[in-house]
Motif scaffolding. Structure first.
Motif, PDB file in Angstrom:
ATOM      1  N   GLY A 135      42.236  31.796  25.227  1.00  0.00           N
ATOM      2  CA  GLY A 135      41.942  33.215  25.416  1.00  0.00           C
ATOM      3  C   GLY A 135      41.397  33.531  26.793  1.00  0.00           C
ATOM      4  N   ASP A 136      40.297  34.302  26.822  1.00  0.00           N
ATOM      5  CA  ASP A 136      39.739  34.760  28.100  1.00  0.00           C
ATOM      6  C   ASP A 136      39.306  33.594  28.968  1.00  0.00           C
ATOM      7  OD1 ASP A 136      38.773  36.984  29.836  1.00  0.00           O
ATOM      8  OD2 ASP A 136      36.840  36.035  29.443  1.00  0.00           O
ATOM      9  N   LEU A 137      38.696  32.566  28.378  1.00  0.00           N
ATOM     10  CA  LEU A 137      38.292  31.394  29.156  1.00  0.00           C
ATOM     11  C   LEU A 137      39.499  30.734  29.804  1.00  0.00           C
ATOM     12  CD1 LEU A 137      36.213  29.301  30.087  1.00  0.00           C
ATOM     13  CD2 LEU A 137      36.503  28.136  27.874  1.00  0.00           C
ATOM     14  N   GLY A 138      40.553  30.545  29.040  1.00  0.00           N
ATOM     15  CA  GLY A 138      41.748  29.896  29.568  1.00  0.00           C
ATOM     16  C   GLY A 138      42.431  30.695  30.658  1.00  0.00           C
ATOM     17  N   SER A 139      42.255  32.039  30.641  1.00  0.00           N
ATOM     18  CA  SER A 139      42.905  32.884  31.650  1.00  0.00           C
ATOM     19  C   SER A 139      42.315  32.692  33.043  1.00  0.00           C
ATOM     20  CB  SER A 139      42.772  34.360  31.245  1.00  0.00           C
ATOM     21  OG  SER A 139      41.425  34.803  31.355  1.00  0.00           O
ATOM     22  N   LYS A 140      41.182  32.008  33.120  1.00  0.00           N
ATOM     23  CA  LYS A 140      40.550  31.759  34.412  1.00  0.00           C
ATOM     24  C   LYS A 140      41.131  30.518  35.099  1.00  0.00           C
ATOM     25  CE  LYS A 140      37.728  35.148  33.494  1.00  0.00           C
ATOM     26  NZ  LYS A 140      37.885  36.469  34.167  1.00  0.00           N
ATOM     27  N   PHE A 141      42.108  29.887  34.445  1.00  0.00           N
ATOM     28  CA  PHE A 141      42.694  28.651  34.983  1.00  0.00           C
ATOM     29  C   PHE A 141      44.184  28.848  35.225  1.00  0.00           C
ATOM     30  CE2 PHE A 141      38.883  27.579  32.796  1.00  0.00           C
ATOM     31  CZ  PHE A 141      38.343  26.455  33.410  1.00  0.00           C
ATOM     32  N   THR A 142      44.685  28.284  36.326  1.00  0.00           N
ATOM     33  CA  THR A 142      46.115  28.325  36.634  1.00  0.00           C
ATOM     34  C   THR A 142      46.616  26.906  36.810  1.00  0.00           C
ATOM     35  OG1 THR A 142      45.865  30.463  37.758  1.00  0.00           O
ATOM     36  CG2 THR A 142      47.880  29.220  38.201  1.00  0.00           C
ATOM     37  N   VAL A 143      47.778  26.615  36.253  1.00  0.00           N
ATOM     38  CA  VAL A 143      48.381  25.292  36.386  1.00  0.00           C
ATOM     39  C   VAL A 143      49.503  25.379  37.411  1.00  0.00           C
ATOM     40  CG1 VAL A 143      49.406  23.340  35.181  1.00  0.00           C
ATOM     41  CG2 VAL A 143      47.864  24.891  33.951  1.00  0.00           C
ATOM     42  N   TYR A 144      49.458  24.502  38.421  1.00  0.00           N
ATOM     43  CA  TYR A 144      50.463  24.491  39.485  1.00  0.00           C
ATOM     44  C   TYR A 144      51.200  23.149  39.490  1.00  0.00           C
ATOM     45  CZ  TYR A 144      48.137  28.555  41.595  1.00  0.00           C
ATOM     46  OH  TYR A 144      47.601  29.801  41.836  1.00  0.00           O
ATOM     47  N   LEU A 145      52.468  23.214  39.828  1.00  0.00           N
ATOM     48  CA  LEU A 145      53.238  22.014  40.134  1.00  0.00           C
ATOM     49  C   LEU A 145      53.300  21.855  41.647  1.00  0.00           C
ATOM     50  CD1 LEU A 145      56.265  22.324  37.655  1.00  0.00           C
ATOM     51  CD2 LEU A 145      54.332  20.741  37.486  1.00  0.00           C
ATOM     52  N   ASN A 146      53.256  20.623  42.104  1.00  0.00           N
ATOM     53  CA  ASN A 146      53.432  20.362  43.524  1.00  0.00           C
ATOM     54  C   ASN A 146      54.782  20.933  43.961  1.00  0.00           C
ATOM     55  OD1 ASN A 146      53.516  19.437  46.132  1.00  0.00           O
ATOM     56  ND2 ASN A 146      53.513  17.256  45.594  1.00  0.00           N
ATOM     57  N   GLY A 147      54.756  21.808  44.920  1.00  0.00           N
ATOM     58  CA  GLY A 147      55.946  22.537  45.354  1.00  0.00           C
ATOM     59  C   GLY A 147      55.844  24.021  45.053  1.00  0.00           C
ATOM     60  N   ASN A 148      54.916  24.379  44.140  1.00  0.00           N
ATOM     61  CA  ASN A 148      54.731  25.783  43.766  1.00  0.00           C
ATOM     62  C   ASN A 148      53.325  26.300  44.079  1.00  0.00           C
ATOM     63  OD1 ASN A 148      57.343  26.054  42.738  1.00  0.00           O
ATOM     64  ND2 ASN A 148      56.735  25.227  40.745  1.00  0.00           N
ATOM     65  N   PHE A 149      52.584  25.575  44.917  1.00  0.00           N
ATOM     66  CA  PHE A 149      51.277  26.071  45.327  1.00  0.00           C
ATOM     67  C   PHE A 149      51.438  27.341  46.161  1.00  0.00           C
ATOM     68  CE2 PHE A 149      50.378  21.380  45.196  1.00  0.00           C
ATOM     69  CZ  PHE A 149      49.443  21.415  44.172  1.00  0.00           C
ATOM     70  N   PRO A 150      50.441  28.235  46.149  1.00  0.00           N
ATOM     71  CA  PRO A 150      50.471  29.375  47.072  1.00  0.00           C
ATOM     72  C   PRO A 150      50.575  28.884  48.519  1.00  0.00           C
ATOM     73  CG  PRO A 150      48.732  29.655  45.441  1.00  0.00           C
ATOM     74  CD  PRO A 150      49.259  28.260  45.269  1.00  0.00           C
ATOM     75  N   GLU A 151      51.262  29.610  49.356  1.00  0.00           N
ATOM     76  CA  GLU A 151      51.497  29.188  50.727  1.00  0.00           C
ATOM     77  C   GLU A 151      50.194  28.960  51.485  1.00  0.00           C
ATOM     78  OE1 GLU A 151      53.556  27.754  53.801  1.00  0.00           O
ATOM     79  OE2 GLU A 151      54.387  28.317  51.852  1.00  0.00           O
ATOM     80  N   ARG A 152      49.157  29.764  51.172  1.00  0.00           N
ATOM     81  CA  ARG A 152      47.899  29.631  51.908  1.00  0.00           C
ATOM     82  C   ARG A 152      47.226  28.276  51.669  1.00  0.00           C
ATOM     83  NH1 ARG A 152      47.133  33.049  47.646  1.00  0.00           N
ATOM     84  NH2 ARG A 152      45.550  32.461  46.080  1.00  0.00           N
ATOM     85  N   PHE A 153      47.611  27.584  50.598  1.00  0.00           N
ATOM     86  CA  PHE A 153      47.044  26.259  50.346  1.00  0.00           C
ATOM     87  C   PHE A 153      47.558  25.218  51.347  1.00  0.00           C
ATOM     88  CE2 PHE A 153      46.040  26.644  45.487  1.00  0.00           C
ATOM     89  CZ  PHE A 153      45.205  27.721  45.767  1.00  0.00           C
TER      90      PHE A 153
END
Length: 656
Positions: free
Chosen positions: A420-438
């Motif tokens: 729920g709300d707690l889980g919405s504070k987390f994002t799962v990324y795959l290597n290759g799909n990180f935001p460009e600023r990273f």
């Protein structure tokens, strides 16, 4: 100093760059080639540009010496020597207390502090975990004076500096000294698995195989550029800087310059007084040949406190508030001690000090804002995970079989949604799909895990065992999105190289080029670095906007940051709090007095540090004299330029 080749000259591409070359630089190196008639002649500066990084002579076709005009060169040498002598005398006369306006800083010159010869000095201080909004007039008065540009007119600062992602200690300290993002320099996080070496990296691992391939640190760049005959004319001292204490002796392919000439191993128990004494010991080395020109100092106190208790700076009723302010004040006194120590030694006119941090810190409410790793995958799926490393508040997951990556990604994402709300504070990324600023995407990188669980600031994912160890209701961590306000880092630079003003927030990869510029290293000697943005000259023109109300909730009222950029005024304190503060200040005063007494008994030869009042009075007393001396220096420079031009015209006419 290394012997110079008779045909050595300053490279034309460097001469043509107005940023790098002043009148004095051009004249000095131009004259050097003309006067190379005997092998015992020694230049005033460091012979970086006489040889390339392999020690070979540079192209000698730029300038040719007509033998029939030797008397002209002797005349020119006399004129230049007189002008340079005048400049040195002026520098010594006008250097008392703070750096006087108008002193010309040249990274290749020798200077004189009244008792010893010096090459230019740079001191870099890294305050681990120190967010810019921790500066305040009340708890860090010296840093406040620097950050508000009020201490001297030779300060360049910025509202903040962007750390690199992940915003952790080891990757960011390596970025600061290499100018590369973690993806590119190889220290991709505080903890990672190297699939190629089949080795785990974590703080304390000094395996040279891990570090040898991790880009080129500033000490290797500087020591290589200046070291032509194995005599190390340029020395770097690294006091506990992460990554500086690696022993490469077992790796034949690694050059000796990759290790700082002086290096101190990490000691978490070292006091700030001991740290200050050690840094000033480098400055006090008796001979020009043994004294380092770049000193790097690492200060872990604020970060260590934050991990245990968070930053309680906004809550004066927090049981840890007073202790935290004492930590901040201790760090402030440490920085003050370095600056006053340089002033007491009369080296400020050729010493630059840079204060940075690697990241900020975010408070995490325990256990309400913590997700337990074992709750995201069932036992059978966890068996298909080879490594799950806690990256601060994040988790980096490496499957045993790469083909399981997508399935594990889907299951983790599904489990977080179910929270729920707690889980919405987390994002799962795959290597290759990180935001460009990273700046982290690289699917072929054997050190970057395929799956990353990244929370918002204030939240964390931990394994069950680690979560149970957290004792405080509030703990601190970092590693989040490097563009979040909580992760901002500090930048303040002062000294004769700098001008007064604020520059736009910038990425910490830029610091490497600043260090190269400060120490006179040409672009071609920067191991593949091809662009210098000169960020420190791009001063802010527009009004600065930010969410100042949000920052006040994090760091309280009265921060220097909000005073500068939002015009915020500090609220008046209660009388009870003022009495408590006076009591603590009295205790600190007694402690400092005892400490100074002990220091005097240990080392009677160390000069007494000036007080802020004496420094200010000295600076005021020399202001009038500095004004006409500056004018006289400028006229002398113009005269020398005219002589140089006249003689060059005569030579050109004679040759044609």
């Amino acid at each position: 100093m290394s012997e110079l080749d008779n045909n050595s000259v300053l490279s034309q591409d460097f001469l043509d760059d107005p940023h790098n070359v002043t009148l004095w630089t051009r004249a000095r190196y131009w004259l050097r080639q003309k006067l190379h008639r005997t092998s015992d002649w020694r230049p005033q500066g460091i012979p970086l540009y006489d040889l390339d990084s392999q020690g070979r002579s540079l192209d000698d076709s730029l300038l040719k010496r007509p033998r029939s005009f030797r008397w002209l060169w002797q005349l020119l040498a006399t004129v230049l020597f007189a002008a340079i002598t005048l400049t040195v005398v002026i520098g010594v006369i006008s250097t008392t207390g703070k750096t006087p306006k108008g002193v010309n800083f040249d990274p290749h010159n020798q200077y004189w502090n009244g008792s010893h010869a010096f090459y230019p000095l740079t001191v870099v201080v890294s305050l681990d975990g120190f967010h810019p909004s921790l500066i305040s007039e009340r708890f860090t008065p010296f840093l406040h004076g620097l950050y508000t540009l009020n201490y001297t007119d030779k300060i360049t600062s910025s509202p903040y500096m962007f750390p690199s992602f992940p915003s952790q200690t080891f990757p960011n300290h390596w970025t600061l000294v290499t100018g590369k993002y973690p993806r590119d320099h190889g220290i991709v996080s505080n903890v990672f698995w190297d699939q190629e070496l089949q080795e785990e990296f974590h703080p304390g691992v000094l395996d040279p195989r891990v570090w040898a391939n991790a880009s080129t640190p500033i000490w290797e760049v500087l020591q290589t550029a200046y070291n032509h005959q194995g005599d190390f004319p340029f020395k770097v001292a690294a006091h506990m800087w992460p990554g500086s204490d690696v022993d490469y002796s077992s790796v034949d392919s690694v050059p000796i310059e990759r290790t700082p000439y002086y290096k101190d191993d990490f000691d978490a128990a070292e006091s700030l007084d001991a740290k200050l004494k050690r840094v000033l010991e480098f400055v006090d080395m008796g001979s020009l040949e043994e004294r380092p020109q770049l000193v790097l100092s690492y200060v872990p106190q604020v970060d260590a406190f934050g991990h245990h208790h968070g930053y309680p700076i906004a809550d004066k009723k927090n049981k840890n508030f007073r202790e935290f302010t004492e930590v901040l004040s201790g760090v402030d006194r440490y920085v003050e001690g370095i600056v006053y120590g340089l002033e007491a030694r009369n080296v400020s006119q050729f010493a630059n000090v840079i204060i940075v941090s690697d990241h900020g810190m975010s408070n995490i409410e325990n256990p309400a804002h913590i997700v337990v790793w074992e709750d995201l995958l069932d036992k059978q799926l966890r068996k298909r995970v080879e490594h799950a490393y806690g990256e601060g508040p994040m988790l980096a997951v490496t499957p045993r079989d790469h083909s399981d990556t997508n399935e594990l990604y889907r299951e983790i994402t599904k489990s977080l949604k179910e929270l729920g709300d707690l889980g919405s504070k987390f994002t799962v990324y795959l290597n290759g799909n990180f935001p460009e600023r990273f700046q982290l995407n690289d699917v072929g990188n054997k050190r970057i895990a395929p799956i990353w669980i990244i929370p918002e600031p204030g939240y964390a994912v931990m394994n069950q065992a680690f979560a149970k160890k957290q004792k405080d209701k509030i703990v601190g961590n970092h590693g989040y999105d490097n563009h979040t306000p909580e992760m901002r880092s500090l930048f303040i630079a002062m000294g004769p190289f700098f001008e007064r003003g604020y520059v736009e927030p910038f990425e910490n990869v830029e610091l490497f080029d600043l260090l190269c510029d400060l120490n006179g290293v040409a672009m071609r000697d920067r191991f593949g670095d091809t662009q210098d943005t000169l960020f420190y000259k791009k001063f802010m023109q527009d009004e600065f906007e930010d969410d100042f109300a949000y920052l006040e909730t994090l760091y309280g009222n009265g921060t220097s940051y909000n005073q500068i950029w939002a015009g915020e005024t500090e609220e008046e304190e209660d009388e009870d709090e003022d009495e408590d503060d006076e009591k603590i200040e009295g205790e600190e005063s007694e402690s400092n007095s005892d400490s100074e007494s002990d220091s005097d008994s240990e080392d009677e030869d160390v000069s007494e540090e000036p007080t802020p009042t004496s420094s200010a009075e000295a600076a005021t007393a020399t202001a009038t004299a500095s004004s006409w001396l500056d004018s006289l220096t400028q006229e002398a420079e113009e005269l020398v330029q005219e002589v140089v031009d006249e003689i060059q015209d005569l030579i050109n006419n004679n040759v044609t």
